[in-house]
Design a protein around this motif. Sequence first.
Motif, PDB file in Angstrom:
ATOM      1  N   SER A 192       6.936 -13.904  35.033  1.00  0.00           N
ATOM      2  CA  SER A 192       7.888 -12.856  34.701  1.00  0.00           C
ATOM      3  C   SER A 192       7.610 -12.349  33.303  1.00  0.00           C
ATOM      4  N   SER A 193       8.074 -11.154  33.027  1.00  0.00           N
ATOM      5  CA  SER A 193       7.875 -10.540  31.720  1.00  0.00           C
ATOM      6  C   SER A 193       9.040  -9.617  31.433  1.00  0.00           C
ATOM      7  N   GLU A 194       9.452  -9.591  30.180  1.00  0.00           N
ATOM      8  CA  GLU A 194      10.451  -8.595  29.797  1.00  0.00           C
ATOM      9  C   GLU A 194       9.850  -7.203  29.946  1.00  0.00           C
ATOM     10  N   SER A 195       8.601  -7.059  29.530  1.00  0.00           N
ATOM     11  CA  SER A 195       7.876  -5.799  29.638  1.00  0.00           C
ATOM     12  C   SER A 195       6.397  -6.069  29.424  1.00  0.00           C
ATOM     13  N   LYS A 229       5.112  -4.395  26.281  1.00  0.00           N
ATOM     14  CA  LYS A 229       5.312  -5.175  25.057  1.00  0.00           C
ATOM     15  C   LYS A 229       4.269  -6.284  24.949  1.00  0.00           C
ATOM     16  N   ASP A 230       3.976  -6.922  26.087  1.00  0.00           N
ATOM     17  CA  ASP A 230       2.959  -7.981  26.095  1.00  0.00           C
ATOM     18  C   ASP A 230       1.602  -7.434  25.674  1.00  0.00           C
ATOM     19  N   GLN A 278       9.355  -7.874  36.325  1.00  0.00           N
ATOM     20  CA  GLN A 278       9.717  -7.479  34.969  1.00  0.00           C
ATOM     21  C   GLN A 278      11.227  -7.588  34.846  1.00  0.00           C
ATOM     22  N   GLU A 279      11.676  -8.265  33.805  1.00  0.00           N
ATOM     23  CA  GLU A 279      13.102  -8.507  33.626  1.00  0.00           C
ATOM     24  C   GLU A 279      13.831  -7.295  33.075  1.00  0.00           C
ATOM     25  N   ALA A 280      13.121  -6.468  32.314  1.00  0.00           N
ATOM     26  CA  ALA A 280      13.752  -5.273  31.744  1.00  0.00           C
ATOM     27  C   ALA A 280      12.777  -4.111  31.805  1.00  0.00           C
ATOM     28  N   LYS A 306      10.961  -0.622  31.965  1.00  0.00           N
ATOM     29  CA  LYS A 306      11.332   0.710  31.478  1.00  0.00           C
ATOM     30  C   LYS A 306      10.188   1.680  31.742  1.00  0.00           C
TER      31      LYS A 306
END
Length: 325
Positions: free
Chosen positions: A88-91, A94-95, A115-117, A119
Amino acid sequence: MSTKSQVLTLLMKQAPTFISGEEMAQELSLSRTAIWKAINELKKEGHQISSSRNKGYRYDSSDILSAEGIKLALAPTTPDLSITILDSSESTMKDAKLAAINGEPDNTLIVADIQEAPKGRFGRPFFSKAGCGIYMSMLLRPNQRFEEMAQYTVIMAVAAARAMDELAHLTTEIKWVNDIYLNGKKIGGILSEAMSDVESGQISNVIIGMGINFSLKQNEFPEELQEKATSIFSDRTPTITRNELIAAIWNQFYRILAQLPAEDFLDEYRQKSFVLGKTVSFSQAGTDYDGTAIAINERGELIVQLSDGSEKVLSSGEISLQSIK
């Protein structure tokens, strides 16, 4: 390459036939115990591996994301990618930005199962579900001046549409500038960002992100999205894996880059556009406009003719279409 990665790669290459533990040990110069441990680890991760006392092991097709599965499907002409798979990844954007700061190499690909958030452009959220989508970002280091930079978002849209059409037997369309549509509903979106070196005036890094609805069933989308979004396999069993589609998209992307300037990807982009010829609404500098989308220029900008005959040039980084009729 880790023992587990070596075993997985060999099993995938051998599929759909069996290979004995002894053969694997000899080919990889590993012990039978190391092979057995690696296979058990892979099974725990969800990989489908059949075992037979007489035949050995067989990798059965499964849709587990893996760097090994992606690399096996890359074309010989595609650069060697440095691939990271995340549960999983927030974005992933960003990574990828963090990877750029940390000095990771050109052609670094980050893929997340969820993806947790997530966009898109202008920070708009989109729906994400584990195991049913593709969420990925690529770090490129082109070292080009801004005026020389290829239209990466447009190239990515053409590459993704080609790969989806060829592998899943679809007829996709592109909404200017960064969305892939199927039967009037969105199945994917693209986001690209450039990082520049102020002193040289060159682009030091380009990050291209993409989210794709792969196998989410139509009734699994939030109610407010069911009329707007769909997935590649919304009503049927997937005929390809996510690894295969990811590889196919980047195969097409690098193929276009390698053939520039001869490759006329913009013509293909225009042909797939369902915006050209339509009435569009947009806002620019605080003023609302309506007009007819008449062309996409060589920079990938949309040309809109207003009712008074004047034209507006819309840049993808500044404008979002509010409606298309």
